[in-house]
Design a protein around this motif. Structure first.
Motif, short mmCIF file in Angstrom:
data_model
loop_
_atom_site.label_atom_id
_atom_site.label_comp_id
_atom_site.label_asym_id
_atom_site.label_seq_id
_atom_site.Cartn_x
_atom_site.Cartn_y
_atom_site.Cartn_z
N GLY A 1 -11.90 31.28 31.15
CA GLY A 1 -10.59 31.12 31.72
C GLY A 1 -10.47 29.86 32.56
N TYR A 2 -11.38 29.68 33.51
CA TYR A 2 -11.29 28.52 34.42
C TYR A 2 -11.42 27.21 33.66
CZ TYR A 2 -16.35 29.00 34.12
OH TYR A 2 -17.63 29.12 33.65
N ALA A 3 -12.22 27.18 32.60
CA ALA A 3 -12.38 25.94 31.83
C ALA A 3 -11.10 25.60 31.10
CB ALA A 3 -13.54 26.08 30.84
N ALA A 4 -10.43 26.59 30.53
CA ALA A 4 -9.16 26.35 29.83
C ALA A 4 -8.09 25.91 30.82
CB ALA A 4 -8.72 27.62 29.10
N ILE A 5 -8.01 26.59 31.95
CA ILE A 5 -7.02 26.22 32.97
C ILE A 5 -7.29 24.80 33.47
CG2 ILE A 5 -6.19 26.73 35.31
CD1 ILE A 5 -6.72 29.74 34.57
N GLY A 6 -8.56 24.51 33.73
CA GLY A 6 -8.91 23.16 34.16
C GLY A 6 -8.56 22.12 33.11
N GLY A 7 -8.81 22.44 31.85
CA GLY A 7 -8.49 21.52 30.76
C GLY A 7 -7.00 21.28 30.61
N LEU A 8 -6.20 22.29 30.97
CA LEU A 8 -4.75 22.13 30.89
C LEU A 8 -4.19 21.43 32.14
CD1 LEU A 8 -3.82 25.61 29.35
CD2 LEU A 8 -3.91 23.38 28.18
N ALA A 9 -4.86 21.57 33.27
CA ALA A 9 -4.41 20.91 34.51
C ALA A 9 -4.87 19.45 34.58
CB ALA A 9 -4.93 21.68 35.72
N LEU A 10 -6.03 19.18 34.02
CA LEU A 10 -6.64 17.85 34.13
C LEU A 10 -5.76 16.71 33.61
CD1 LEU A 10 -9.21 16.55 35.22
CD2 LEU A 10 -10.28 16.92 32.99
N PRO A 11 -5.04 16.86 32.49
CA PRO A 11 -4.19 15.74 32.05
C PRO A 11 -3.13 15.35 33.08
CG PRO A 11 -4.44 17.30 30.25
CD PRO A 11 -5.05 17.93 31.48
N PHE A 12 -2.63 16.33 33.83
CA PHE A 12 -1.62 16.03 34.85
C PHE A 12 -2.24 15.26 36.01
CE2 PHE A 12 0.04 19.72 32.56
CZ PHE A 12 1.28 19.21 32.18
N VAL A 13 -3.45 15.65 36.41
CA VAL A 13 -4.16 14.95 37.48
C VAL A 13 -4.47 13.52 37.05
CG1 VAL A 13 -6.29 14.92 38.85
CG2 VAL A 13 -5.12 17.09 38.41
N ILE A 14 -4.98 13.38 35.83
CA ILE A 14 -5.34 12.05 35.31
C ILE A 14 -4.09 11.19 35.15
CG2 ILE A 14 -6.35 10.82 33.34
CD1 ILE A 14 -8.39 12.20 35.27
N SER A 15 -2.98 11.78 34.71
CA SER A 15 -1.72 11.03 34.59
C SER A 15 -1.26 10.52 35.95
CB SER A 15 -0.63 11.89 33.97
OG SER A 15 -0.91 12.14 32.63
N ALA A 16 -1.39 11.36 36.97
CA ALA A 16 -1.01 10.94 38.32
C ALA A 16 -1.89 9.79 38.80
CB ALA A 16 -1.09 12.13 39.28
N ILE A 17 -3.18 9.89 38.53
CA ILE A 17 -4.09 8.80 38.91
C ILE A 17 -3.74 7.54 38.13
CG2 ILE A 17 -6.50 8.02 38.78
CD1 ILE A 17 -7.26 11.00 39.43
N GLY A 18 -3.47 7.69 36.84
CA GLY A 18 -3.05 6.53 36.02
C GLY A 18 -1.80 5.88 36.57
N TYR A 19 -0.85 6.69 37.03
CA TYR A 19 0.38 6.18 37.62
C TYR A 19 0.06 5.39 38.89
CZ TYR A 19 4.88 6.06 39.99
OH TYR A 19 6.01 5.64 40.64
N LEU A 20 -0.80 5.94 39.74
CA LEU A 20 -1.18 5.26 40.98
C LEU A 20 -1.92 3.94 40.72
CD1 LEU A 20 -2.33 8.33 43.10
CD2 LEU A 20 -0.22 7.01 43.36
N LEU A 21 -2.63 3.88 39.59
CA LEU A 21 -3.37 2.65 39.23
C LEU A 21 -2.49 1.65 38.47
CD1 LEU A 21 -6.77 4.17 38.00
CD2 LEU A 21 -6.31 3.02 40.18
N HIS A 22 -1.20 1.99 38.29
CA HIS A 22 -0.27 1.14 37.54
C HIS A 22 -0.79 0.84 36.14
CE1 HIS A 22 2.01 0.65 41.23
NE2 HIS A 22 0.89 0.33 41.85
N THR A 118 -17.54 23.20 29.13
CA THR A 118 -17.08 21.81 29.08
C THR A 118 -16.41 21.51 27.75
OG1 THR A 118 -19.19 20.89 28.27
CG2 THR A 118 -18.90 21.03 30.66
N THR A 119 -16.93 22.10 26.68
CA THR A 119 -16.32 21.89 25.37
C THR A 119 -14.93 22.51 25.33
OG1 THR A 119 -18.51 21.86 24.34
CG2 THR A 119 -16.64 22.22 22.88
N LEU A 120 -14.79 23.70 25.89
CA LEU A 120 -13.48 24.35 25.96
C LEU A 120 -12.51 23.53 26.83
CD1 LEU A 120 -11.59 26.72 25.36
CD2 LEU A 120 -12.61 27.90 27.32
N MET A 121 -12.99 23.08 27.98
CA MET A 121 -12.15 22.27 28.86
C MET A 121 -11.72 20.98 28.17
SD MET A 121 -13.06 21.09 32.71
CE MET A 121 -11.85 20.44 33.83
N HIS A 122 -12.64 20.32 27.50
CA HIS A 122 -12.38 19.07 26.79
C HIS A 122 -11.36 19.32 25.67
CE1 HIS A 122 -14.53 15.19 25.21
NE2 HIS A 122 -13.24 15.15 24.92
N ALA A 123 -11.54 20.42 24.93
CA ALA A 123 -10.62 20.75 23.84
C ALA A 123 -9.21 21.03 24.37
CB ALA A 123 -11.14 21.96 23.06
#
Length: 140
Positions: A1-22, A118-123
């Motif tokens: 469960g936590y790996a799937a939730i993390g994998g679904l939340a991670l793109p939003f965190v990375i997108s926010a970081i990408g935005y901050l890095l222009h 990690t494979t589940l989170m990555h997927a």
């Protein structure tokens, strides 16, 4: 469960970081994935399996034994980001963002001592990206 939730939340965190890095928009192979079921399956199933097997299954334990936990995770993550550099036209912001994904995956590997989560989170991470790209293409 936590790996799937993390994998679904991670793109939003990375997108926010990408935005901050222009981070500039560049064309990537991901842009073609929604038009190709084989590419989508490769991105969601095969790539996470083989990348996790190599990076978190083989390389991270080797580097962790050699350099310690933190440096082992960081070195593995930077190599993971570097592997994806060409895919993102060598734009440094993408390499940093993907390396941070590697840190999250590496931390999960260290916490669980397994590449299954990690494979589940990555997927889930890749799967949500495929869905987001497909959705954005159909909004145009």
């Amino acid at each position: 469960g936590y790996a799937a939730i993390g994998g679904l939340a991670l793109p939003f965190v990375i997108s926010a970081i990408g935005y901050l890095l222009h981070t500039p928009k560049v064309s990537t192979p991901m842009d073609q994935i929604p038009d190709s079921l084989p590419l989508a399956l490769m991105a969601v199933v095969l790539a996470p399996f083989f990348e996790e097997l190599f990076f978190r299954g083989f390389l991270q334990p080797l580097l962790t034994r050699t350099f310690g936990l933190v440096l082992g995770i960081l070195f593995t993550a930077v190599l993971f980001g570097g592997l994806h550099a060409a895919e993102y036209s060598f734009v440094w912001q993408y390499v940093v963002a993907i390396s941070l994904v590697g840190v999250a995956l590496g931390s999960l590997r260290a916490w669980t001592n397994s590449i299954v989560p990690t494979t589940l989170m990555h997927a889930c991470f890749n799967g949500l990206q495929v869905v987001m790209v497909a959705f954005s293409k159909h909004q145009k």
